[in-house]
Write an enzyme that holds these catalytic residues in place. Sequence first.
Site, PDB file in Angstrom:
ATOM      1  N   HIS B 324      -9.553 -20.955 -27.978  1.00 24.64           N
ATOM      2  CA  HIS B 324      -9.010 -22.285 -28.255  1.00 24.64           C
ATOM      3  C   HIS B 324      -9.010 -23.188 -27.022  1.00 24.64           C
ATOM      4  O   HIS B 324      -9.115 -24.402 -27.153  1.00 24.64           O
ATOM      5  CB  HIS B 324      -7.587 -22.182 -28.801  1.00 24.64           C
ATOM      6  N   GLY B 325      -8.842 -22.611 -25.862  1.00 22.42           N
ATOM      7  CA  GLY B 325      -8.833 -23.473 -24.694  1.00 22.42           C
ATOM      8  C   GLY B 325      -8.605 -22.698 -23.422  1.00 22.42           C
ATOM      9  O   GLY B 325      -8.099 -21.566 -23.440  1.00 22.42           O
TER      10      GLY B 325
END
Lengths: 335, 466
Positions: B324-325
């Site tokens: 996701h990041g």
Amino acid sequence: MLHQKHQSAVPQEVGHVYLVNPVALAKQFASILLIVLALFLAMWISNGSGILGKKYQLGDPDSTIISTKVQLAATSSKKRIAFVGDSSCLVNIHIPTMKENGIEAINLGTLSYLGIDSFGLLAQRFCQDKPDAQIFVVLHPECIRMVASSSEHRKILMEALNQSTDRSTPFQLSNLRKITVDEFSSRLLDGWLPTPIKGQLGFRYGFTHNLTDEVFSSGGFMEETRKFDASISHGSSDYRIARRIQNECTLFRSYLPKGIKVHLLVSPIPQSHATRGHEKKVLEMQNEIGNWIQAENPSFNLPTVLPDSSFGTVTHLLPNSAHEYTRQLCLMLSR
Amino acid sequence: MIFNSNIFILFFTAVLLLYWLIRNNQGYRDWLIVVSSFIFYGTWDWRFLGLLIITGGIDFVCAYKISINPQQTTKKRWLMFSIVSNMGTLGFFKYSGFFLDSALHILEIFGLQSTRPVLAIILPAGISFYTFQALSYTLDVYRGHIKVETNPVKYFAFLTFFPQLVAGPIERASFLLPQFREKRTINESIILRGVWFILWGFFLKVVIADYFAPLVDMVFNVKHLGGSVNILAPLAFGGQIYGDFAGYSLIAIGLANTMGFELSQNFSHPYLSSNIQEFWRRWHQTLSTWFRDYLYIPLGGNRLGSFRTFFNIFLTFILAGLWHGANWTFILWGLCHGLALGCYRLWRTSKMSASIRIPKIAGWGMTMLIVGLGWLFFRATSVSHAWDMIQAVTNDQPPSWSTNYALAVSFGLLAVWFYDVFNKHFHWERVSAWPWLLRIVVKSILLVFIVARWGKEPPSFIYFQF
């Protein structure tokens, strides 16, 4: 090579087929549109019928501030002093301090976008049945040099002022969304569902309902929450009177009943913004604008420049400084 | 160009019109999809079109080489090349700054001062989505699950299909690619289904997600707000991200439907889940099945004993968090879910679970608590930010507007719950059997809601940043 090999086989193949009766499909979409239009019409009719709640002016901070001030003007029957003006009035005139000093007043300061004539309409609402009322006009040099006022904000004020009649807005095709769904949801929801305020103001006041409550309970005063930073505030400090001001001042005065005393205050600017001779310029502004609005003499000897640390923005004082500024004003008023 | 903008509506109308005009030629259809996808992607940042073509091209060649080479070692080498190129691209654009920063931070902890280099790399839109889709293609060709695609136009139409290019659903080649190889039939039923999904998608985005957005920001963007707002804000974010992402997925599915294509379902009423395992079967389904099939099962899944199962779940979720990041907050989010799922599996396989029966409502409550805690880490800007918010619940003064905040968040969450209940009971197969007029009325009401909340400056979708 791969591509060439494949291409020779593919182009003749059908990509996709439509097994659709276009008339039947068009009927489906037309029916949706018809029902949507019917719903719009039903909403417009119910907006005007009075079966829903009253029309709120909430939704965004500007509308909230303006409508709250209209309500405040209409409900402050015991007060005899009102401050009207731009946002420097809204955040610089600290009503609780006035109360501490024995002065009963309300702050009807709004936004510079409204224009001085609009401030006159608010003052007019306040002055109803008050022949001994006194109006203080508070203007910031930034507002005085502003080239034009906003017709959108003026419209919000007019709607708020005419709210007692509470009719639905006349049917206009160009404004379809506003007069149907926007107004309908406002009547249905705004009374009880809090609307969050976006941005910096939201961090302090949260919701339009809280903003209304807090502004009401503090007599119309609103806190500035930002911190002034001279390094990123590069506006010109060449202050002058915009052309529109004279006309707006004449209108302002015409809205007020005869005999109402009007005073003029020019708000302070940060030290880093002041040029040499700023005080003299302010005096000239006071004389000229004071003349147009037929203000009482003499003007108040309040500071025209304050240290940068007193400010939240170029135009707004921080709450502590607003308290101190208002205290000085109270001293002058009681003399 | 985002779905909830006027420019996209014009763009899609034009594409549909051209699509109808070239219906008799499959080659032209594929070209149209590729060109319109490139235009759609190019409006984000045209510079990254090259990257998309190069990484996609590498996978195309790798898959071809895998398919024509009979030797297993050569096949493996080409597969490794594909994995390294995809992960290398993703790693460089998404994680290089994060790993470099973390390494320098560790050096500083041990007293080794270093000058931090400035590494400002722009993240290409949708990179995590299309690299995973491309990777699944080469992996499936390697495993023999799918026939290799030799037509680059068809391959790029599959890889860059604009409805799902920047935020999924992440499609498997075995599901989507064959659709480009055949004639698609567009009948009234698929169009009406598409419109139904598009309307619900826009409803979720502009009515639900955009309702929550300012409520979330007003707590997460300010320090030292005490009291219950710190508990409610992550829940509000749960509503926002659901409306945002499920909305996007539904619009993507609906748009594809109107062009005759089917995409995978990505959400099925996740907030009605009564345990964390069920939640992960219902939330971002295409990503969770991707991780299940290409990571968890190859790691051994649940076949190697309790400890190894726990470890496999844990590792899968940490990597899902990192997907996701590039931030420790996402890793913590993954840890939180991995730990919860691991514990749930241990509990379910234990003897105690047979004797103690947890009521469904309690299970639902616990699941939502874990999911809510996860959203706190997911939305916080840093670990210390999340920790500050946890501490602030009791330490700091609540804001004057906390009662209104509770009312506004509860109203929104109730709407999300209603949506999930509706979605559970009235899926399309059931809705399509409704009387004609009822369907039209529901669509019209949805349209009125969308018109009411349609903004002039539409906020972007959260998952575009991944």
